[in-house]
Design a protein around this motif. Structure first.
Motif, PDB file in Angstrom:
ATOM      1  N   ASP A   1      15.888  -2.809  -1.300  1.00  0.00           N
ATOM      2  CA  ASP A   1      14.804  -2.951  -2.281  1.00  0.00           C
ATOM      3  C   ASP A   1      13.595  -2.137  -1.838  1.00  0.00           C
ATOM      4  OD1 ASP A   1      12.707  -4.983  -0.915  1.00  0.00           O
ATOM      5  OD2 ASP A   1      14.751  -5.613  -0.438  1.00  0.00           O
ATOM      6  N   TYR A   2      12.723  -1.832  -2.789  1.00  0.00           N
ATOM      7  CA  TYR A   2      11.591  -0.943  -2.530  1.00  0.00           C
ATOM      8  C   TYR A   2      10.669  -1.493  -1.435  1.00  0.00           C
ATOM      9  CZ  TYR A   2      12.911   1.013  -7.105  1.00  0.00           C
ATOM     10  OH  TYR A   2      13.600   1.570  -8.159  1.00  0.00           O
ATOM     11  N   CYS A   3      10.339  -2.777  -1.517  1.00  0.00           N
ATOM     12  CA  CYS A   3       9.392  -3.350  -0.559  1.00  0.00           C
ATOM     13  C   CYS A   3       9.931  -3.278   0.858  1.00  0.00           C
ATOM     14  CB  CYS A   3       9.063  -4.789  -0.951  1.00  0.00           C
ATOM     15  SG  CYS A   3       8.148  -4.937  -2.506  1.00  0.00           S
ATOM     16  N   SER A   4      11.205  -3.578   1.023  1.00  0.00           N
ATOM     17  CA  SER A   4      11.805  -3.515   2.358  1.00  0.00           C
ATOM     18  C   SER A   4      11.893  -2.084   2.858  1.00  0.00           C
ATOM     19  CB  SER A   4      13.198  -4.152   2.344  1.00  0.00           C
ATOM     20  OG  SER A   4      13.126  -5.520   2.013  1.00  0.00           O
ATOM     21  N   VAL A   5      12.123  -1.135   1.955  1.00  0.00           N
ATOM     22  CA  VAL A   5      12.132   0.281   2.330  1.00  0.00           C
ATOM     23  C   VAL A   5      10.755   0.705   2.821  1.00  0.00           C
ATOM     24  CG1 VAL A   5      12.254   2.626   1.397  1.00  0.00           C
ATOM     25  CG2 VAL A   5      14.066   0.996   0.879  1.00  0.00           C
ATOM     26  N   VAL A   6       9.722   0.334   2.071  1.00  0.00           N
ATOM     27  CA  VAL A   6       8.361   0.765   2.402  1.00  0.00           C
ATOM     28  C   VAL A   6       7.879   0.126   3.695  1.00  0.00           C
ATOM     29  CG1 VAL A   6       5.954   0.720   1.620  1.00  0.00           C
ATOM     30  CG2 VAL A   6       7.785   1.240   0.001  1.00  0.00           C
ATOM     31  N   THR A   7       8.199  -1.149   3.911  1.00  0.00           N
ATOM     32  CA  THR A   7       7.703  -1.862   5.093  1.00  0.00           C
ATOM     33  C   THR A   7       8.636  -1.754   6.292  1.00  0.00           C
ATOM     34  OG1 THR A   7       8.714  -3.929   4.302  1.00  0.00           O
ATOM     35  CG2 THR A   7       6.414  -3.525   3.699  1.00  0.00           C
ATOM     36  N   GLN A   8       9.713  -1.003   6.164  1.00  0.00           N
ATOM     37  CA  GLN A   8      10.611  -0.833   7.310  1.00  0.00           C
ATOM     38  C   GLN A   8       9.848  -0.224   8.476  1.00  0.00           C
ATOM     39  OE1 GLN A   8      14.026   1.655   6.589  1.00  0.00           O
ATOM     40  NE2 GLN A   8      15.160   0.829   8.321  1.00  0.00           N
ATOM     41  N   ARG A   9      10.126  -0.709   9.652  1.00  0.00           N
ATOM     42  CA  ARG A   9       9.355  -0.317  10.835  1.00  0.00           C
ATOM     43  C   ARG A   9       9.424   1.180  11.103  1.00  0.00           C
ATOM     44  NH1 ARG A   9      10.073  -3.175  16.795  1.00  0.00           N
ATOM     45  NH2 ARG A   9       8.339  -2.076  17.837  1.00  0.00           N
ATOM     46  N   SER A  10       8.264   1.759  11.387  1.00  0.00           N
ATOM     47  CA  SER A  10       8.125   3.161  11.809  1.00  0.00           C
ATOM     48  C   SER A  10       8.584   4.159  10.752  1.00  0.00           C
ATOM     49  CB  SER A  10       8.897   3.404  13.119  1.00  0.00           C
ATOM     50  OG  SER A  10       8.451   2.542  14.134  1.00  0.00           O
ATOM     51  N   GLN A  11       8.439   3.808   9.477  1.00  0.00           N
ATOM     52  CA  GLN A  11       8.853   4.718   8.412  1.00  0.00           C
ATOM     53  C   GLN A  11       7.658   5.289   7.646  1.00  0.00           C
ATOM     54  OE1 GLN A  11      12.121   5.782   7.959  1.00  0.00           O
ATOM     55  NE2 GLN A  11      12.307   4.685   9.894  1.00  0.00           N
ATOM     56  N   PHE A  12       6.712   4.472   7.270  1.00  0.00           N
ATOM     57  CA  PHE A  12       5.540   4.933   6.529  1.00  0.00           C
ATOM     58  C   PHE A  12       4.287   4.604   7.338  1.00  0.00           C
ATOM     59  CE2 PHE A  12       8.826   4.561   3.351  1.00  0.00           C
ATOM     60  CZ  PHE A  12       8.611   5.668   2.538  1.00  0.00           C
ATOM     61  N   SER A  13       3.487   5.632   7.598  1.00  0.00           N
ATOM     62  CA  SER A  13       2.364   5.488   8.525  1.00  0.00           C
ATOM     63  C   SER A  13       1.261   4.578   7.993  1.00  0.00           C
ATOM     64  CB  SER A  13       1.779   6.868   8.850  1.00  0.00           C
ATOM     65  OG  SER A  13       1.351   7.519   7.662  1.00  0.00           O
ATOM     66  N   PHE A  14       1.155   4.398   6.692  1.00  0.00           N
ATOM     67  CA  PHE A  14       0.080   3.560   6.147  1.00  0.00           C
ATOM     68  C   PHE A  14       0.368   2.066   6.302  1.00  0.00           C
ATOM     69  CE2 PHE A  14       2.974   4.173   2.591  1.00  0.00           C
ATOM     70  CZ  PHE A  14       3.074   2.912   2.052  1.00  0.00           C
ATOM     71  N   VAL A  15       1.598   1.699   6.608  1.00  0.00           N
ATOM     72  CA  VAL A  15       1.980   0.300   6.783  1.00  0.00           C
ATOM     73  C   VAL A  15       1.559  -0.148   8.178  1.00  0.00           C
ATOM     74  CG1 VAL A  15       3.895  -1.337   6.850  1.00  0.00           C
ATOM     75  CG2 VAL A  15       3.907   0.523   5.178  1.00  0.00           C
ATOM     76  N   ARG A  16       0.888  -1.298   8.251  1.00  0.00           N
ATOM     77  CA  ARG A  16       0.412  -1.832   9.522  1.00  0.00           C
ATOM     78  C   ARG A  16       0.994  -3.223   9.745  1.00  0.00           C
ATOM     79  NH1 ARG A  16      -0.650   2.674  10.063  1.00  0.00           N
ATOM     80  NH2 ARG A  16      -2.631   3.694  10.580  1.00  0.00           N
ATOM     81  N   GLY A  17       1.790  -3.369  10.784  1.00  0.00           N
ATOM     82  CA  GLY A  17       2.362  -4.670  11.099  1.00  0.00           C
ATOM     83  C   GLY A  17       3.223  -5.237   9.980  1.00  0.00           C
ATOM     84  N   GLY A  18       3.905  -4.371   9.251  1.00  0.00           N
ATOM     85  CA  GLY A  18       4.764  -4.814   8.168  1.00  0.00           C
ATOM     86  C   GLY A  18       4.031  -5.148   6.884  1.00  0.00           C
ATOM     87  N   HIS A  19       2.738  -4.866   6.823  1.00  0.00           N
ATOM     88  CA  HIS A  19       1.939  -5.194   5.639  1.00  0.00           C
ATOM     89  C   HIS A  19       1.411  -3.915   4.987  1.00  0.00           C
ATOM     90  CE1 HIS A  19       2.004  -9.472   6.554  1.00  0.00           C
ATOM     91  NE2 HIS A  19       1.684  -9.171   7.807  1.00  0.00           N
ATOM     92  N   ILE A  20       1.398  -3.916   3.662  1.00  0.00           N
ATOM     93  CA  ILE A  20       0.882  -2.777   2.888  1.00  0.00           C
ATOM     94  C   ILE A  20      -0.579  -3.040   2.558  1.00  0.00           C
ATOM     95  CG2 ILE A  20       1.164  -1.405   0.799  1.00  0.00           C
ATOM     96  CD1 ILE A  20       4.066  -2.340   0.680  1.00  0.00           C
ATOM     97  N   PRO A  21      -1.456  -2.095   2.822  1.00  0.00           N
ATOM     98  CA  PRO A  21      -2.875  -2.292   2.498  1.00  0.00           C
ATOM     99  C   PRO A  21      -3.096  -2.436   0.987  1.00  0.00           C
ATOM    100  CG  PRO A  21      -2.532  -0.323   3.839  1.00  0.00           C
ATOM    101  CD  PRO A  21      -1.190  -0.801   3.442  1.00  0.00           C
ATOM    102  N   GLU A  22      -4.264  -2.942   0.650  1.00  0.00           N
ATOM    103  CA  GLU A  22      -4.621  -3.114  -0.752  1.00  0.00           C
ATOM    104  C   GLU A  22      -5.229  -1.817  -1.291  1.00  0.00           C
ATOM    105  OE1 GLU A  22      -4.983  -5.017  -4.393  1.00  0.00           O
ATOM    106  OE2 GLU A  22      -3.894  -5.601  -2.576  1.00  0.00           O
TER     107      GLU A  22
END
Length: 225
Positions: free
Chosen positions: A145-166
């Motif tokens: 799913d999209y959310c798990s893809v985006v929050t996958q560890r060490s994949q997207f630099s804007f994600v911090r601690g598994g959380h997407i900023p607002e």
């Protein structure tokens, strides 16, 4: 003498059979009494659970359930629709997409990825980023799913601690990201990156890129399979 023995044997056999019959009847009566006794003791409990109508040859068995049965209805935003596209360009298509709708969690994560990774890129570049997320969710290598893809560890630099900023939801950049996410989710516009699963900015050259096949370069990003 022989006649007496035969008659005595017949009488004894008849007595044995009769006693056996009473024994069986007595056993069945005892079982029935025990069953009725058990039924009376648990009658309240049975009434609170399922009640079944007796089955017959002419009518199907009817099952009554004492509790509510609630069926979940999927959010409208999560349903992939087939929409007729008359836009002459991606920019024109973006202007026709409603960005004020309530987004599902998955499309929200996709829009956030577009916003944080490529809001300064042209629309083709934003769509390419969204396409990578969609491709990953559809592959067998990444999460489903999209959310798990985006929050996958060490994949997207804007994600911090598994959380997407607002994001800044009042900005035009967010509206464009939402439109691009909905277009990519519905597969309404072809992207030049095709089946790409990876990308990076042009100012870096990660070692993993040497093992990949380049699909396209769009502005400041290079996309790979």
């Amino acid at each position: 003498m022989k006649t007496f023995v035969k008659r005595f044997g017949a009488i004894a056999l008849a007595s044995t059979l009769l006693a056996g019959s009473f024994g069986v009847a007595g056993s069945e009566a005892t079982a029935q009494d025990q069953s009725e006794s058990n039924g009376s003791q648990s009658g309240t409990e049975t009434a609170q659970t399922d009640i079944q109508a007796p089955a017959s040859a002419s009518q199907p068995q009817v099952r009554f359930v004492a509790t509510e049965v609630v069926q979940d209805i999927p959010e409208e935003a999560e349903i992939v629709e087939t929409v007729a596209i008359n836009a002459g360009s991606l920019r024109q298509l973006v202007t026709t997409v409603d960005t004020d709708v309530s987004l599902s969690r998955e499309v929200m994560c996709l829009a956030q990825a577009v916003y944080f990774e490529s809001r300064g890129e042209p629309l083709d570049g934003q769509l390419a980023v969204a396409r990578v997320v969609v491709n990953r969710a559809e592959s067998n290598v990444f999460p489903d799913d999209y959310c798990s893809v985006v929050t996958q560890r060490s994949q997207f630099s804007f994600v911090r601690g598994g959380h997407i900023p607002e994001p800044n939801r009042s900005s035009a950049a967010w509206d464009r990201a939402v439109a691009i996410a909905r277009i990519a989710h519905r597969d309404q516009w072809e992207s030049p990156v095709d089946d790409a699963l990876y990308f990076h900015a042009t100012h870096v050259r990660p070692r993993w890129a040497n093992r990949m096949t380049t699909r396209a370069q769009i502005d400041n990003h290079i996309f790979y399979r």
